[in-house]
Write a protein that holds these residues in place. Structure first.
Motif, PDB file in Angstrom:
ATOM      1  N   HIS A  65       5.455  45.750  -7.288  1.00  9.76           N
ATOM      2  CA  HIS A  65       6.392  44.533  -7.180  1.00  9.76           C
ATOM      3  C   HIS A  65       6.280  43.193  -6.453  1.00  9.76           C
ATOM      4  O   HIS A  65       7.395  42.103  -5.967  1.00  9.76           O
ATOM      5  CB  HIS A  65       7.587  44.924  -7.901  1.00  9.76           C
ATOM      6  CG  HIS A  65       7.453  45.994  -9.168  1.00  9.76           C
ATOM      7  ND1 HIS A  65       7.746  44.939 -10.203  1.00  9.76           N
ATOM      8  CD2 HIS A  65       7.911  47.161  -8.880  1.00  9.76           C
ATOM      9  CE1 HIS A  65       7.734  46.317 -10.799  1.00  9.76           C
ATOM     10  NE2 HIS A  65       8.218  47.450 -10.336  1.00  9.76           N
ATOM     11  N   GLY A  66       5.674  43.199  -5.557  1.00  8.56           N
ATOM     12  CA  GLY A  66       5.309  42.266  -4.396  1.00  8.56           C
ATOM     13  C   GLY A  66       4.506  41.598  -4.240  1.00  8.56           C
ATOM     14  O   GLY A  66       3.928  40.793  -4.980  1.00  8.56           O
ATOM     15  N   SER A  67       3.192  41.964  -3.592  1.00  9.42           N
ATOM     16  CA  SER A  67       2.226  40.855  -2.783  1.00  9.42           C
ATOM     17  C   SER A  67       1.126  41.653  -3.996  1.00  9.42           C
ATOM     18  O   SER A  67       0.250  40.832  -3.590  1.00  9.42           O
ATOM     19  CB  SER A  67       2.226  41.968  -1.433  1.00  9.42           C
ATOM     20  OG  SER A  67       1.559  43.318  -1.508  1.00  9.42           O
ATOM     21  N   TYR A  68       1.129  42.991  -4.839  1.00  9.69           N
ATOM     22  CA  TYR A  68      -0.448  43.303  -5.024  1.00  9.69           C
ATOM     23  C   TYR A  68      -0.077  42.571  -6.644  1.00  9.69           C
ATOM     24  O   TYR A  68      -0.861  41.938  -7.458  1.00  9.69           O
ATOM     25  CB  TYR A  68      -0.074  44.686  -5.389  1.00  9.69           C
ATOM     26  CG  TYR A  68      -0.281  45.643  -4.150  1.00  9.69           C
ATOM     27  CD1 TYR A  68      -1.692  45.342  -3.254  1.00  9.69           C
ATOM     28  CD2 TYR A  68      -0.466  46.848  -4.048  1.00  9.69           C
ATOM     29  CE1 TYR A  68      -1.415  45.788  -2.283  1.00  9.69           C
ATOM     30  CE2 TYR A  68      -0.255  47.760  -3.258  1.00  9.69           C
ATOM     31  CZ  TYR A  68      -1.249  47.124  -2.127  1.00  9.69           C
ATOM     32  OH  TYR A  68      -1.216  47.954  -1.197  1.00  9.69           O
ATOM     33  N   HIS A  69       1.644  42.151  -6.731  1.00 11.77           N
ATOM     34  CA  HIS A  69       1.768  41.827  -7.849  1.00 11.77           C
ATOM     35  C   HIS A  69       1.463  40.175  -7.869  1.00 11.77           C
ATOM     36  O   HIS A  69       0.779  39.380  -8.595  1.00 11.77           O
ATOM     37  CB  HIS A  69       3.173  41.890  -8.795  1.00 11.77           C
ATOM     38  CG  HIS A  69       3.365  41.321  -9.438  1.00 11.77           C
ATOM     39  ND1 HIS A  69       4.003  39.782 -10.027  1.00 11.77           N
ATOM     40  CD2 HIS A  69       3.068  41.718 -10.922  1.00 11.77           C
ATOM     41  CE1 HIS A  69       4.039  39.650 -11.671  1.00 11.77           C
ATOM     42  NE2 HIS A  69       3.963  41.282 -11.942  1.00 11.77           N
ATOM     43  N   TRP A  70       1.952  40.074  -7.265  1.00 11.68           N
ATOM     44  CA  TRP A  70       1.573  38.006  -6.899  1.00 11.68           C
ATOM     45  C   TRP A  70      -0.363  38.165  -6.890  1.00 11.68           C
ATOM     46  O   TRP A  70      -0.990  36.613  -7.323  1.00 11.68           O
ATOM     47  CB  TRP A  70       2.279  37.631  -5.597  1.00 11.68           C
ATOM     48  CG  TRP A  70       2.197  36.227  -5.060  1.00 11.68           C
ATOM     49  CD1 TRP A  70       2.670  35.535  -5.288  1.00 11.68           C
ATOM     50  CD2 TRP A  70       1.003  35.457  -4.065  1.00 11.68           C
ATOM     51  NE1 TRP A  70       2.086  33.781  -4.932  1.00 11.68           N
ATOM     52  CE2 TRP A  70       0.836  33.805  -4.398  1.00 11.68           C
ATOM     53  CE3 TRP A  70      -0.552  36.476  -3.847  1.00 11.68           C
ATOM     54  CZ2 TRP A  70      -0.084  33.812  -3.637  1.00 11.68           C
ATOM     55  CZ3 TRP A  70      -1.019  35.178  -2.891  1.00 11.68           C
ATOM     56  CH2 TRP A  70      -1.530  34.066  -2.982  1.00 11.68           C
ATOM     57  N   ALA A  71      -1.297  39.144  -5.958  1.00 11.84           N
ATOM     58  CA  ALA A  71      -2.323  38.617  -5.597  1.00 11.84           C
ATOM     59  C   ALA A  71      -2.982  39.250  -7.322  1.00 11.84           C
ATOM     60  O   ALA A  71      -3.822  38.314  -7.774  1.00 11.84           O
ATOM     61  CB  ALA A  71      -2.987  39.987  -4.972  1.00 11.84           C
ATOM     62  N   PHE A  72      -2.482  40.302  -7.861  1.00 12.00           N
ATOM     63  CA  PHE A  72      -3.045  40.323  -8.998  1.00 12.00           C
ATOM     64  C   PHE A  72      -3.008  39.067  -9.705  1.00 12.00           C
ATOM     65  O   PHE A  72      -3.635  38.548 -10.934  1.00 12.00           O
ATOM     66  CB  PHE A  72      -2.326  41.396 -10.164  1.00 12.00           C
ATOM     67  CG  PHE A  72      -2.938  41.433 -11.026  1.00 12.00           C
ATOM     68  CD1 PHE A  72      -4.059  42.296 -11.374  1.00 12.00           C
ATOM     69  CD2 PHE A  72      -2.306  41.551 -12.556  1.00 12.00           C
ATOM     70  CE1 PHE A  72      -4.670  42.285 -13.178  1.00 12.00           C
ATOM     71  CE2 PHE A  72      -2.990  42.123 -13.799  1.00 12.00           C
ATOM     72  CZ  PHE A  72      -3.956  42.307 -13.968  1.00 12.00           C
ATOM     73  N   ARG A  74      -2.725  35.500  -9.392  1.00  8.70           N
ATOM     74  CA  ARG A  74      -3.414  34.618  -9.185  1.00  8.70           C
ATOM     75  C   ARG A  74      -5.035  34.895  -9.278  1.00  8.70           C
ATOM     76  O   ARG A  74      -5.935  34.360  -9.844  1.00  8.70           O
ATOM     77  CB  ARG A  74      -3.708  34.484  -7.284  1.00  8.70           C
ATOM     78  CG  ARG A  74      -2.227  34.101  -6.907  1.00  8.70           C
ATOM     79  CD  ARG A  74      -1.936  32.898  -7.341  1.00  8.70           C
ATOM     80  NE  ARG A  74      -0.651  32.280  -7.538  1.00  8.70           N
ATOM     81  CZ  ARG A  74       0.636  32.333  -7.924  1.00  8.70           C
ATOM     82  NH1 ARG A  74       0.529  33.351  -9.461  1.00  8.70           N
ATOM     83  NH2 ARG A  74       1.624  32.148  -7.438  1.00  8.70           N
ATOM     84  N   LEU A  75      -5.555  36.198  -9.018  1.00 11.45           N
ATOM     85  CA  LEU A  75      -6.259  36.540  -9.281  1.00 11.45           C
ATOM     86  C   LEU A  75      -7.180  36.260 -10.949  1.00 11.45           C
ATOM     87  O   LEU A  75      -8.210  36.235 -11.505  1.00 11.45           O
ATOM     88  CB  LEU A  75      -6.671  38.420  -9.214  1.00 11.45           C
ATOM     89  CG  LEU A  75      -8.339  38.732  -9.742  1.00 11.45           C
ATOM     90  CD1 LEU A  75      -9.632  38.587  -8.671  1.00 11.45           C
ATOM     91  CD2 LEU A  75      -7.539  39.985  -9.494  1.00 11.45           C
ATOM     92  N   ILE A  76      -6.311  36.819 -11.925  1.00 11.41           N
ATOM     93  CA  ILE A  76      -6.093  36.230 -13.230  1.00 11.41           C
ATOM     94  C   ILE A  76      -6.979  34.638 -13.562  1.00 11.41           C
ATOM     95  O   ILE A  76      -7.211  34.391 -13.886  1.00 11.41           O
ATOM     96  CB  ILE A  76      -5.047  36.932 -13.945  1.00 11.41           C
ATOM     97  CG1 ILE A  76      -4.709  38.789 -14.066  1.00 11.41           C
ATOM     98  CG2 ILE A  76      -4.806  36.556 -15.784  1.00 11.41           C
ATOM     99  CD1 ILE A  76      -6.442  39.011 -14.822  1.00 11.41           C
ATOM    100  N   ALA A  77      -5.539  34.500 -12.876  1.00 10.35           N
ATOM    101  CA  ALA A  77      -5.424  32.845 -12.715  1.00 10.35           C
ATOM    102  C   ALA A  77      -7.207  32.444 -12.560  1.00 10.35           C
ATOM    103  O   ALA A  77      -7.243  31.269 -13.071  1.00 10.35           O
ATOM    104  CB  ALA A  77      -4.469  31.726 -12.353  1.00 10.35           C
ATOM    105  N   LEU A  78      -7.294  32.537 -11.176  1.00  6.84           N
ATOM    106  CA  LEU A  78      -8.424  31.651 -11.203  1.00  6.84           C
ATOM    107  C   LEU A  78      -9.453  32.394 -12.182  1.00  6.84           C
ATOM    108  O   LEU A  78     -10.436  31.602 -12.046  1.00  6.84           O
ATOM    109  CB  LEU A  78      -8.983  32.569  -9.925  1.00  6.84           C
ATOM    110  CG  LEU A  78      -8.272  31.682  -8.505  1.00  6.84           C
ATOM    111  CD1 LEU A  78      -8.289  32.383  -6.855  1.00  6.84           C
ATOM    112  CD2 LEU A  78      -8.165  30.271  -8.193  1.00  6.84           C
ATOM    113  N   GLY A  79      -9.704  33.506 -12.284  1.00  4.98           N
ATOM    114  CA  GLY A  79     -10.912  33.929 -12.811  1.00  4.98           C
ATOM    115  C   GLY A  79     -10.479  33.647 -14.452  1.00  4.98           C
ATOM    116  O   GLY A  79     -11.677  33.190 -15.200  1.00  4.98           O
ATOM    117  N   MET A  80      -9.941  33.147 -14.705  1.00  4.43           N
ATOM    118  CA  MET A  80      -9.756  32.814 -16.039  1.00  4.43           C
ATOM    119  C   MET A  80     -10.779  30.872 -16.492  1.00  4.43           C
ATOM    120  O   MET A  80     -11.825  30.395 -17.375  1.00  4.43           O
ATOM    121  CB  MET A  80      -8.423  32.061 -16.401  1.00  4.43           C
ATOM    122  CG  MET A  80      -7.768  33.334 -16.732  1.00  4.43           C
ATOM    123  SD  MET A  80      -6.159  33.600 -17.933  1.00  4.43           S
ATOM    124  CE  MET A  80      -6.575  31.845 -19.056  1.00  4.43           C
TER     125      MET A  80
END
Length: 168
Positions: A65-72, A74-80
């Motif tokens: 619910h913290g850093s992994y959630h934030w990284a996921f 951003r990964l989805i947003a950048l991958g789009m």
């Protein structure tokens, strides 16, 4: 041209003594409002748990619910970005690329609306409404995913459909 013969406000004020001039009370007028402001919903419950001097409970840390959630997120947003551009640049409809784009769109939308539910329906103030909104979001996410899957398998596909709408 009747207004040319009507005395102006400045001429009327200049002709009267200062003690005779009465100004109407100012009313506040807000831009783009035609009526008084009314509250749609009543304010949420004001709950105080404990006393003012009680320490704030520290929640247990959870990386999901913290850093992994934030990284996921951003990964989805950048991958789009490349998933959105690649099918149109390549010029061919690739089902795998369409499936990846559809999945990314559904995940990105779900994460964004989940953040809205978290922000606007706090668990402490609106426990039942929050639960209902979370289940409503889950249902909408599943409906969108099934709809995109059906469009991908039974019709022309996501990118080809966008191309056809763009040219229409």
């Amino acid at each position: 041209m009747a207004s040319a013969f009507r005395p102006s406000a400045a001429r009327i004020l200049a002709s009267k003594p200062a003690s005779a001039i009465r100004f109407l009370p100012q009313t506040r007028v807000a831009a783009f409002h035609v009526s008084q402001r009314s509250q749609i919903l009543p304010p949420g419950p004001q709950i105080v748990i404990g006393t003012v001097n009680d320490p704030v409970p520290i929640p247990t840390s959870n990386a999901a619910h913290g850093s992994y959630h934030w990284a996921f997120e951003r990964l989805i947003a950048l991958g789009m970005v490349p998933l959105t551009i690649a099918p149109f640049v390549a010029g061919t409809a690739n089902p795998a690329l369409d499936a990846a784009l559809g999945t990314a769109l559904v995940l990105h939308s779900h994460i964004g609306f989940d953040a809205c539910v978290t922000d606007y329906f706090p668990k402490r103030q609106y426990p039942k409404t929050r639960t209902f909104m979370i289940w409503l979001l889950r249902g909408a996410t599943i409906t969108a995913a099934v709809g995109l899957f059906s469009f991908q398998t039974n019709d022309v596909g996501l990118t080809e459909g966008i191309k056809k709408m763009w040219k229409a």
